[in-house]
Design a protein around this motif. Structure first.
Motif, PDB file in Angstrom:
ATOM      1  N   LYS A 211       0.880  -1.193   0.098  1.00 19.34           N
ATOM      2  CA  LYS A 211       0.050   0.042  -0.047  1.00 19.34           C
ATOM      3  C   LYS A 211       0.972   1.076   0.239  1.00 19.34           C
ATOM      4  O   LYS A 211       0.621   2.246  -0.774  1.00 19.34           O
ATOM      5  CB  LYS A 211      -0.847  -0.134   1.179  1.00 19.34           C
ATOM      6  CG  LYS A 211      -1.990   1.000   1.364  1.00 19.34           C
ATOM      7  CD  LYS A 211      -2.757   0.952   2.524  1.00 19.34           C
ATOM      8  CE  LYS A 211      -3.915   2.102   2.617  1.00 19.34           C
ATOM      9  NZ  LYS A 211      -4.645   1.948   3.926  1.00 19.34           N
ATOM     10  N   GLN A 223      -8.270   3.874  -2.108  1.00 23.07           N
ATOM     11  CA  GLN A 223      -7.920   2.713  -1.389  1.00 23.07           C
ATOM     12  C   GLN A 223      -7.401   1.343  -1.956  1.00 23.07           C
ATOM     13  O   GLN A 223      -8.152   0.978  -3.032  1.00 23.07           O
ATOM     14  CB  GLN A 223      -9.139   2.645  -0.480  1.00 23.07           C
ATOM     15  CG  GLN A 223      -9.037   1.177   0.461  1.00 23.07           C
ATOM     16  CD  GLN A 223      -8.114   1.286   1.640  1.00 23.07           C
ATOM     17  OE1 GLN A 223      -7.843   2.593   1.749  1.00 23.07           O
ATOM     18  NE2 GLN A 223      -7.585   0.407   2.151  1.00 23.07           N
ATOM     19  N   GLU A 225      -6.673  -2.478  -1.869  1.00 24.29           N
ATOM     20  CA  GLU A 225      -6.858  -3.817  -0.871  1.00 24.29           C
ATOM     21  C   GLU A 225      -6.149  -5.005  -1.495  1.00 24.29           C
ATOM     22  O   GLU A 225      -6.429  -5.021  -2.873  1.00 24.29           O
ATOM     23  CB  GLU A 225      -8.475  -3.765  -0.665  1.00 24.29           C
ATOM     24  CG  GLU A 225      -9.153  -2.730  -0.303  1.00 24.29           C
ATOM     25  CD  GLU A 225     -10.867  -2.956  -0.292  1.00 24.29           C
ATOM     26  OE1 GLU A 225     -10.875  -3.892   0.406  1.00 24.29           O
ATOM     27  OE2 GLU A 225     -11.499  -2.224  -0.735  1.00 24.29           O
TER      28      GLU A 225
END
Length: 373
Positions: A211, A223, A225
């Protein structure tokens, strides 16, 4: 100060290198030249010496110079514990032979554990968009390096899985053997649970680094994931319940297993899912997003190896600078002093002169290597 670097390399009949000897700096090393001259081949030789795995083929015989029968590689590594030389012999129709510090090694676990390399090429997107087996292979290789017990779990699991699949095929013709499944199901449940727990624990530690690097390389604040797609159970359960859930999944899957002759659930069927802003990057990501994610995963792998072992692996970047702006190029090539870096490029002007003067620069042409300055 770098505590792992490749000092010297010698090649004989490897890829398009008939014969080559070279010394490298412990910091930045740059290989430049036109396409199809051998830049990637030299990176592959370094990776093969470190990890004993080819990069672009599953058959080691393909690494041997065309129409030759043998190849030889030797690397001299500087480590925290002193100098280590590693030699590899490749022969058509035979298994490779590996010798380290003059002693032949039969198992990977017998080799010097510090030596590890991370390879990235923008053309190699299989880690993101390829088959699930590519992502499982990535997980299994790096975890096995960091946790030796994991390799034994995998080997024992694969043996038990092989026997169960044989039994499934036999059951099509002889259902009286059904009771024998209990033995293999018990083994597979136990070993599979150990593999699942180890993979999930590893990914929990890897994810923050992926990330972080993705945000740094892309500046995309959506975001990101990383999910583990488990074929045994989809609901969130505590690790203590994994084995029971695994055994239940095997029982539920039995009709499908008998029909196909193969075990349909387990870590050999699991996958990784990458979401960016809720979109699955495996299927809906742009090529740029997929490349950046792949680069981020490789840097996260490197960081994980350092976090666990205290050793900085060798970084191999094949034509990767074109993916980055000048600030991120500078960070990779100049500012981070923790690892030895090998970079290939067909455009030497893309690298600032002040950085070129700090590293070792080599020109590759038709399978020959020479210092540029």
């Amino acid at each position: 100060m770098n505590n792992l670097h490749l000092e010297k390399i010698r090649l004989f009949n490897f890829r398009n290198f008939k014969e080559l000897e070279a010394d490298f700096s412990k910091g930045l090393n740059i290989f430049f030249g036109d396409n199809a001259q051998g830049k990637t081949n030299l990176l592959e030789a370094i990776y093969f010496l470190c990890n004993l795995k080819p990069v672009r083929t599953n058959k080691e015989q393909h690494l041997i110079f065309f129409e030759e029968e043998k190849a030889y590689l030797k690397g001299v590594f500087s480590t925290f514990f002193g100098s280590v030389d590693r030699e590899i012999w490749l022969n058509l129709g035979d298994k490779k032979k590996v010798r380290e510090c003059g002693v032949e090694k039969k198992r990977f676990s017998e080799l010097f554990w510090q030596i590890h390399a991370v390879f990235f090429s923008p053309d190699d997107l299989s880690l993101v968009k390829g088959k699930p087996s590519e992502r499982r292979r990535f997980l299994d290789l790096i975890i096995s390096r960091l946790r030796p017990k994991y390799g034994r779990y995998l080997a024992e699991y694969n043996r038990a899985l092989f026997q169960r699949n044989i039994l499934l095929k036999q059951l099509k013709h002889n259902r009286t053997l059904i009771s024998a499944l209990e033995v293999w199901d018990e083994q597979i449940s136990e070993l599979g649970t150990a593999i699942l727990k180890t993979r999930m624990d590893f990914l929990e530690k890897l994810y923050p680094w992926v990330k972080k690097y993705y945000l740094y390389f892309s500046r995309d604040e959506r975001q990101l994931e990383l999910n583990y797609e488990n074929t045994c159970f989809t609901e969130k359960i505590l690790p203590d319940s994994f084995r029971e859930a695994y055994a239940l999944a095997l029982r539920k899957s039995l009709p499908h297993d008998l029909e196909s002759g193969f075990t349909q659930v387990g870590p050999h069927r699991d996958d990784l899912q990458f979401l960016l802003g809720g979109r699955d990057l495996r299927y809906f990501g742009s090529q740029g997003e997929q490349r950046t994610l792949c680069l981020s995963i490789k840097f996260a792998e490197m960081r994980m190896f350092f976090e666990v072992t205290g050793i900085s692996p060798i970084l191999l970047l094949d034509d990767a600078l074109s993916e980055l702006d000048k600030y991120r190029r500078k960070w990779i090539l100049e500012e981070n002093k923790e690892w030895q870096v090998f970079v290939t490029t067909s455009d030497i002007s893309a690298i600032p002169d002040d950085i070129l003067k700090k590293g070792s620069v080599f020109r590759i042409e038709a399978g020959t290597l020479g210092r540029w300055f």
